[in-house]
Design a protein around this motif. Structure first.
Motif, mmCIF file in Angstrom:
data_model
loop_
_atom_site.group_PDB
_atom_site.id
_atom_site.type_symbol
_atom_site.label_atom_id
_atom_site.label_comp_id
_atom_site.label_asym_id
_atom_site.label_seq_id
_atom_site.Cartn_x
_atom_site.Cartn_y
_atom_site.Cartn_z
ATOM 1 N N ASP A 1 0.814 -1.221 0.000
ATOM 2 C CA ASP A 1 0.000 0.000 0.000
ATOM 3 C C ASP A 1 0.847 1.272 0.000
ATOM 4 N N TRP A 2 2.037 1.214 0.580
ATOM 5 C CA TRP A 2 2.853 2.432 0.660
ATOM 6 C C TRP A 2 3.184 2.994 -0.710
ATOM 7 N N GLU A 3 3.334 2.132 -1.700
ATOM 8 C CA GLU A 3 3.639 2.619 -3.035
ATOM 9 C C GLU A 3 2.405 3.278 -3.663
ATOM 10 N N ALA A 4 1.246 2.679 -3.421
ATOM 11 C CA ALA A 4 0.021 3.270 -3.971
ATOM 12 C C ALA A 4 -0.256 4.645 -3.364
ATOM 13 N N LEU A 5 0.165 4.843 -2.105
ATOM 14 C CA LEU A 5 -0.070 6.127 -1.431
ATOM 15 C C LEU A 5 1.098 7.097 -1.591
ATOM 16 N N GLY A 6 2.103 6.703 -2.339
ATOM 17 C CA GLY A 6 3.203 7.619 -2.649
ATOM 18 C C GLY A 6 4.331 7.631 -1.637
ATOM 19 N N TYR A 7 4.385 6.639 -0.770
ATOM 20 C CA TYR A 7 5.492 6.573 0.191
ATOM 21 C C TYR A 7 6.619 5.724 -0.390
ATOM 22 N N PRO A 8 7.863 6.175 -0.213
ATOM 23 C CA PRO A 8 8.982 5.402 -0.778
ATOM 24 C C PRO A 8 9.179 4.052 -0.078
ATOM 25 N N THR A 9 8.900 3.993 1.222
ATOM 26 C CA THR A 9 9.188 2.763 1.967
ATOM 27 C C THR A 9 8.036 2.419 2.911
ATOM 28 N N TRP A 10 8.051 1.199 3.360
ATOM 29 C CA TRP A 10 7.097 0.707 4.357
ATOM 30 C C TRP A 10 7.206 1.520 5.642
ATOM 31 N N GLN A 11 8.430 1.830 6.064
ATOM 32 C CA GLN A 11 8.649 2.608 7.287
ATOM 33 C C GLN A 11 8.030 3.991 7.178
ATOM 34 N N GLU A 12 8.232 4.654 6.052
ATOM 35 C CA GLU A 12 7.687 6.002 5.882
ATOM 36 C C GLU A 12 6.160 5.968 5.805
ATOM 37 N N TYR A 13 5.628 4.917 5.225
ATOM 38 C CA TYR A 13 4.171 4.737 5.203
ATOM 39 C C TYR A 13 3.626 4.624 6.621
ATOM 40 N N LEU A 14 4.260 3.801 7.446
ATOM 41 C CA LEU A 14 3.804 3.623 8.824
ATOM 42 C C LEU A 14 3.923 4.913 9.621
ATOM 43 N N ASP A 15 5.048 5.618 9.438
ATOM 44 C CA ASP A 15 5.241 6.879 10.166
ATOM 45 C C ASP A 15 4.247 7.943 9.709
ATOM 46 N N GLY A 16 4.060 8.014 8.382
ATOM 47 C CA GLY A 16 3.188 9.063 7.859
ATOM 48 C C GLY A 16 1.711 8.844 8.137
ATOM 49 N N GLU A 17 1.263 7.606 8.090
ATOM 50 C CA GLU A 17 -0.159 7.317 8.253
ATOM 51 C C GLU A 17 -0.569 7.057 9.702
ATOM 52 N N MET B 1 2.035 -12.595 12.481
ATOM 53 C CA MET B 1 2.594 -11.842 11.341
ATOM 54 C C MET B 1 3.725 -12.627 10.668
ATOM 55 N N ALA B 2 4.533 -13.294 11.489
ATOM 56 C CA ALA B 2 5.635 -14.072 10.912
ATOM 57 C C ALA B 2 5.092 -15.250 10.117
ATOM 58 N N ARG B 3 4.071 -15.919 10.657
ATOM 59 C CA ARG B 3 3.496 -17.057 9.937
ATOM 60 C C ARG B 3 2.789 -16.609 8.654
ATOM 61 N N ALA B 4 2.406 -15.321 8.606
ATOM 62 C CA ALA B 4 1.789 -14.789 7.392
ATOM 63 C C ALA B 4 2.835 -14.446 6.327
ATOM 64 N N GLY B 5 4.119 -14.574 6.693
ATOM 65 C CA GLY B 5 5.183 -14.333 5.718
ATOM 66 C C GLY B 5 5.824 -12.967 5.808
ATOM 67 N N MET B 6 5.528 -12.199 6.868
ATOM 68 C CA MET B 6 6.151 -10.887 7.019
ATOM 69 C C MET B 6 7.537 -11.060 7.635
ATOM 70 N N SER B 7 8.481 -10.280 7.137
ATOM 71 C CA SER B 7 9.847 -10.363 7.644
ATOM 72 C C SER B 7 9.961 -9.617 8.967
ATOM 73 N N VAL B 8 11.030 -9.892 9.693
ATOM 74 C CA VAL B 8 11.265 -9.229 10.976
ATOM 75 C C VAL B 8 11.377 -7.718 10.798
ATOM 76 N N ARG B 9 12.048 -7.280 9.732
ATOM 77 C CA ARG B 9 12.217 -5.837 9.496
ATOM 78 C C ARG B 9 10.907 -5.165 9.117
ATOM 79 N N ALA B 10 9.942 -5.935 8.659
ATOM 80 C CA ALA B 10 8.629 -5.356 8.361
ATOM 81 C C ALA B 10 7.744 -5.337 9.604
ATOM 82 N N ILE B 11 7.879 -6.337 10.459
ATOM 83 C CA ILE B 11 7.054 -6.421 11.658
ATOM 84 C C ILE B 11 7.428 -5.346 12.667
ATOM 85 N N ALA B 12 8.736 -5.114 12.837
ATOM 86 C CA ALA B 12 9.208 -4.211 13.887
ATOM 87 C C ALA B 12 8.591 -2.817 13.798
#
Length: 227
Positions: free
Chosen positions: A41-57, A77-88
């Motif tokens: 979703d971060w790309e659809a909303l114009g955020y460069p990264t997942w982190q910036e999407y989370l911070d901005g929204e 979240m891990a069993r859903a396939g999300m990486s540690v760097r995405a979960i944190a």
């Protein structure tokens, strides 16, 4: 190559609104945050990264969970396939905290629960192994030891000296046994002489004379020592 988003602007915006609105409802929040990550979703909303999407929204609406509940969410979240760097960043904690939660979740998992995936979706959209295999680097072989001629000669002298010392100690032990027998009062000197003459009959005469001189020298030094 980074994978493109699989969502529209309207879908991504609606999902972000739901995440903010349902931050107190963990199950709803978890479903949408996983969906946002999977659809990028971060790309659809114009955020460069997942982190910036989370911070901005969700900067002011970041979910805060008790430790036990957070560990359960990390496991889901891990069993859903999300990486540690995405979960944190989604949970507002460090990567180390997620790794510790993950380890605790795996340790306490019951048999009925599903296994964690062997691969996860990274922040760039690529599928990677969930855990990096341990790389064992073999130790380099030891350097060969090259000795000089002088060192070899010194080692040989030490070996020879050790061998001679060992032989002398063994001879002294044997001689002590002989002297103990000779000085016993069970047999007379003549009887002892007869016994040893028979035993030593095959010894060369010169060796017997050397043994006699040696015993004479030992007797003299012992006498001088106790004089």
């Amino acid at each position: 190559m980074t994978l493109p988003a699989t969502t529209t602007l309207d879908q991504a915006r609606a999902r972000a609104d739901r995440i903010r609105a349902s931050a107190v409802a963990v199950a709803d929040w978890l479903a949408d945050i996983r969906g946002a990550y999977a659809a990028r979703d971060w790309e659809a909303l114009g955020y460069p990264t997942w982190q910036e999407y989370l911070d901005g929204e969700f900067g002011e609406h970041r979910i805060s969970l008790p430790v036990e509940e957070r560990r359960e969410v990390v496991g889901v979240m891990a069993r859903a396939g999300m990486s540690v760097r995405a979960i944190a960043p989604a949970l507002g904690v460090s990567v180390g905290t997620v790794q510790a939660d993950r380890a605790s979740t795996v340790q306490n998992r019951t048999v009925a629960e599903p296994e964690a995936p062997r691969r996860v979706q990274s922040l760039d959209g690529r599928s990677r192994p969930a855990y990096q295999p341990l790389r064992v680097v073999p130790a380099p072989p030891p350097e060969p030891v090259v000795l000089t001629a002088e060192q070899v000669a010194a080692i040989e002298r030490q070996t020879q000296q050790a061998r001679e010392d060992s032989e002398r100690r063994a001879a002294a032990t044997n001689l002590r046994s002989v002297l103990t027998y000779l000085t016993s009062t069970v047999l007379t000197p003549d009887q002892l002489a007869d016994d040893y003459t028979a035993v030593l009959a095959d010894f060369p005469h010169a060796d017997l004379e050397f043994a006699r001189d040696t015993m004479t020298a030992i007797a003299k030094r012992s006498a001088d020592a106790y004089a």
